[in-house]
Design a protein around this motif. Sequence first.
Motif, PDB file in Angstrom:
ATOM      1  N   LEU A 142     -26.792 -19.810  29.638  1.00 26.21           N
ATOM      2  CA  LEU A 142     -26.209 -18.524  29.552  1.00 26.21           C
ATOM      3  C   LEU A 142     -27.240 -17.579  29.760  1.00 26.21           C
ATOM      4  O   LEU A 142     -28.651 -17.713  29.444  1.00 26.21           O
ATOM      5  N   PHE A 143     -27.310 -16.668  30.753  1.00 23.08           N
ATOM      6  CA  PHE A 143     -28.174 -15.786  31.269  1.00 23.08           C
ATOM      7  C   PHE A 143     -27.873 -14.224  30.881  1.00 23.08           C
ATOM      8  O   PHE A 143     -26.730 -13.990  31.290  1.00 23.08           O
ATOM      9  N   ASP A 144     -28.847 -13.519  30.771  1.00 28.86           N
ATOM     10  CA  ASP A 144     -28.436 -11.931  30.639  1.00 28.86           C
ATOM     11  C   ASP A 144     -28.949 -11.557  32.283  1.00 28.86           C
ATOM     12  O   ASP A 144     -30.348 -11.418  32.309  1.00 28.86           O
ATOM     13  N   ILE A 145     -28.196 -11.469  33.068  1.00 29.70           N
ATOM     14  CA  ILE A 145     -28.645 -11.168  34.428  1.00 29.70           C
ATOM     15  C   ILE A 145     -29.371  -9.591  34.228  1.00 29.70           C
ATOM     16  O   ILE A 145     -30.197  -9.402  34.985  1.00 29.70           O
ATOM     17  N   GLN A 146     -28.754  -8.907  33.618  1.00 28.16           N
ATOM     18  CA  GLN A 146     -29.496  -7.367  33.564  1.00 28.16           C
ATOM     19  C   GLN A 146     -30.894  -7.340  33.174  1.00 28.16           C
ATOM     20  O   GLN A 146     -31.715  -7.001  33.923  1.00 28.16           O
ATOM     21  N   SER A 147     -31.093  -7.982  32.286  1.00 24.63           N
ATOM     22  CA  SER A 147     -32.507  -8.157  31.566  1.00 24.63           C
ATOM     23  C   SER A 147     -33.176  -9.250  32.073  1.00 24.63           C
ATOM     24  O   SER A 147     -34.571  -9.160  32.149  1.00 24.63           O
ATOM     25  N   ASP A 148     -32.890 -10.155  32.694  1.00 20.70           N
ATOM     26  CA  ASP A 148     -33.514 -11.520  33.342  1.00 20.70           C
ATOM     27  C   ASP A 148     -32.826 -11.840  34.587  1.00 20.70           C
ATOM     28  O   ASP A 148     -32.235 -12.844  34.618  1.00 20.70           O
ATOM     29  N   PRO A 149     -33.184 -10.930  35.644  1.00 22.25           N
ATOM     30  CA  PRO A 149     -32.203 -11.343  37.033  1.00 22.25           C
ATOM     31  C   PRO A 149     -32.799 -12.493  37.667  1.00 22.25           C
ATOM     32  O   PRO A 149     -32.091 -13.071  38.385  1.00 22.25           O
ATOM     33  N   TRP A 150     -34.084 -13.087  37.340  1.00 19.72           N
ATOM     34  CA  TRP A 150     -34.457 -14.311  37.968  1.00 19.72           C
ATOM     35  C   TRP A 150     -33.983 -15.682  37.231  1.00 19.72           C
ATOM     36  O   TRP A 150     -34.451 -16.541  37.408  1.00 19.72           O
ATOM     37  N   GLU A 151     -33.241 -15.251  36.003  1.00 16.45           N
ATOM     38  CA  GLU A 151     -32.628 -16.237  35.115  1.00 16.45           C
ATOM     39  C   GLU A 151     -33.753 -17.336  34.580  1.00 16.45           C
ATOM     40  O   GLU A 151     -33.636 -18.434  34.904  1.00 16.45           O
ATOM     41  N   LEU A 152     -34.755 -16.822  34.199  1.00 17.02           N
ATOM     42  CA  LEU A 152     -35.738 -17.522  33.533  1.00 17.02           C
ATOM     43  C   LEU A 152     -35.589 -17.760  31.965  1.00 17.02           C
ATOM     44  O   LEU A 152     -36.336 -18.820  31.431  1.00 17.02           O
ATOM     45  N   ARG A 153     -34.960 -17.093  31.537  1.00 15.14           N
ATOM     46  CA  ARG A 153     -34.779 -17.321  29.968  1.00 15.14           C
ATOM     47  C   ARG A 153     -33.372 -17.932  29.463  1.00 15.14           C
ATOM     48  O   ARG A 153     -32.281 -16.973  29.644  1.00 15.14           O
ATOM     49  N   GLU A 154     -33.082 -19.056  29.073  1.00 16.31           N
ATOM     50  CA  GLU A 154     -31.862 -19.500  29.190  1.00 16.31           C
ATOM     51  C   GLU A 154     -31.519 -19.269  27.777  1.00 16.31           C
ATOM     52  O   GLU A 154     -32.230 -19.577  26.900  1.00 16.31           O
TER      53      GLU A 154
END
Length: 167
Positions: A142-154
């Motif tokens: 699960l990723f928050d694309i708005q706050s983490d667009p590079w998908e680094l924080r699962e």
Amino acid sequence: VDGVVGRLLDLIENSVYGENTAIFLTSDHGDLAAEHGLIMKQSLYEGAAKVPFMAAWPGRFEAGNIDRTRLVSHLDIVPTICDIAGIEAPPRMAGRSLRPILTDPNAEWRDSLQIQSAVEGRMIRTERYKFIQYRDDENEQLFDIQSDPWELRELSTDPEYAEVLEE
């Protein structure tokens, strides 16, 4: 590519079809180029899942309109062409005509998009979140694309996002 597309656009514009030709430009998706340590098209990270899409139709689509928030799919292209041509899309088409959002920036649109990859991965994407799960893999992403667009924080194991994950 730019030069060839430019010549094609010039030919269309200077022809008798120039005022009545809708143009769509898109491509295949990327292969991550080592982003996330991967080089493959089957991943559902943004670098592989997103593709460019441009549309032009003189006098009908607003020129210069850039929309990075709407969730569109290649499956929407055939229904769009059929809509523009004034014919019914083939039965059971999975996509929707893009014409409403190409002609009206305020038009209502879908709030989620489902995608399946060739390696049996499935993704649900909303404007803010992305959920990914692959067959034979119990791990969810699960990723928050708005706050983490590079998908680094699962986020799938973060209790703060339990409700989002359930949804």
